[in-house]
Write an enzyme that holds these catalytic residues in place. Structure first.
Site, PDB file in Angstrom:
ATOM      1  N   CYS A  53       0.836  -1.211   0.000  1.00  6.06           N
ATOM      2  CA  CYS A  53       0.000   0.000   0.000  1.00  6.06           C
ATOM      3  C   CYS A  53       0.867   1.255   0.000  1.00  6.06           C
ATOM      4  CB  CYS A  53      -0.925   0.015   1.216  1.00  6.06           C
ATOM      5  SG  CYS A  53      -2.039  -1.383   1.286  1.00  6.06           S
ATOM      6  N   ARG A 136      -7.853  -4.496  -3.243  1.00  2.65           N
ATOM      7  CA  ARG A 136      -7.399  -3.337  -4.034  1.00  2.65           C
ATOM      8  C   ARG A 136      -8.402  -3.118  -5.174  1.00  2.65           C
ATOM      9  NH1 ARG A 136      -2.463  -2.563  -1.761  1.00  2.65           N
ATOM     10  NH2 ARG A 136      -1.576  -4.445  -0.882  1.00  2.65           N
TER      11      ARG A 136
HETATM   12  C1  BEZ Z   1       0.592  -4.601   1.874  1.00  4.04           C
HETATM   13  O1  BEZ Z   1       1.784  -4.814   1.906  1.00  4.04           O
HETATM   14  O2  BEZ Z   1       0.110  -3.540   1.506  1.00  4.04           O
HETATM   15  C2  BEZ Z   1      -0.336  -5.716   2.282  1.00  4.04           C
HETATM   16  C3  BEZ Z   1       0.023  -7.018   1.992  1.00  4.04           C
HETATM   17  C4  BEZ Z   1      -0.822  -8.043   2.385  1.00  4.04           C
HETATM   18  C5  BEZ Z   1      -2.004  -7.770   3.050  1.00  4.04           C
HETATM   19  C6  BEZ Z   1      -2.357  -6.451   3.300  1.00  4.04           C
HETATM   20  C7  BEZ Z   1      -1.536  -5.416   2.906  1.00  4.04           C
END
Ligand code: BEZ
Length: 235
Positions: A53, A136
């Site tokens: 993110c 997402r």
């Molecule tokens: C992230 O790195 O943004 C992420 C990865 C897995 C689950 C939720 C967020």
């Protein structure tokens, strides 16, 4: 955990974007009302202070002016509170370097959605992936408040923001010139003209020197890049 039936709602392409009022890092917004006359990209991410993110927010924030030139505003969302959002955006600006970007200020609004009201309305919660985090999701909403495209990615996969920009320009080009765009189209590439509706039109088209027909149903024409950019980008 108790099943949340609200999450099964899925807005669809061609429908009015579901309305909501929400608190964001830039104050309260009334969506899509406040965005009338502009395109808007409403997108969700799973959680603040997570690496994928963070890479996405830096990339999108870095491209914000480019989207603004194409009359498109960005709005983010996650199932986190305002305090977390503010702390995360401050950390991004103060500490994080990624892909040659640093000191990135996220100026577009980031919605707090602890209640999951907005994420449920937009089908951003996919229990097979997570009951508590939004996937997402990306909603392209046009200047009339109609959903024009929807993209979903899982938690582990960072989005391609050049593709979001390409999709925006392609939809604007289709609207402006009444054409469609082929696979992997970018401004400057030929565009597809709508299929002939009569045998006569099909014959005429095959004989038109300005139109390139692979067959009667698959015809393209030139669309210079400067013509596209002049039409879709603000001066
Ligand atoms: C992230 O790195 O943004 C992420 C990865 C897995 C689950 C939720 C967020």
């Amino acid at each position: 955990m108790e099943e949340n039936n609200n999450v099964n709602v899925m807005p669809r392409i061609g429908e009015k974007a579901p309305e909501f009022v929400a608190e964001t890092t830039q104050g309260q917004i009334n969506f899509p009302k406040d965005y009338k006359g502009s395109w808007a990209i409403l997108f969700s991410h799973p959680a603040d202070f997570t690496p994928v993110c963070t890479s996405e927010f830096m990339t999108f924030a870095n491209m914000e002016d480019k989207f603004a030139e194409a009359n498109c505003k960005l709005v983010g969302l996650s199932v986190d509170g305002l305090t977390s959002h503010i702390a995360w955006l401050r950390t991004i600006q103060e500490k994080i370097e990624f892909n040659g970007m640093k000191n990135i200020e996220v100026k577009f609004p980031l919605i707090e959605d602890i209640s999951m009201d907005v994420s449920s309305k937009y089908g951003m919660i996919m229990p097979g992936e997570s009951n508590t985090k939004a996937v997402r999701a990306v909603f392209f909403v046009d200047p009339k408040g109609i959903i024009r495209a929807i993209i979903y990615y899982p938690l582990s996969l960072g989005r391609n923001f050049d593709e979001l920009y390409r999709a925006l320009i392609a939809m604007q080009t289709a609207d402006e010139f009444g054409v469609a765009t082929p696979a992997d189209w970018n401004p400057g590439d030929d565009v597809i003209i709508s299929p002939a509706g009569t045998c006569g039109a099909a014959k005429e088209r095959m004989e038109d020197k300005d139109i390139d027909c692979k067959d009667w149903f698959f015809c393209t024409k030139k669309m210079p890049k400067d013509k596209v950019l002049k039409a879709v980008l603000k001066k």
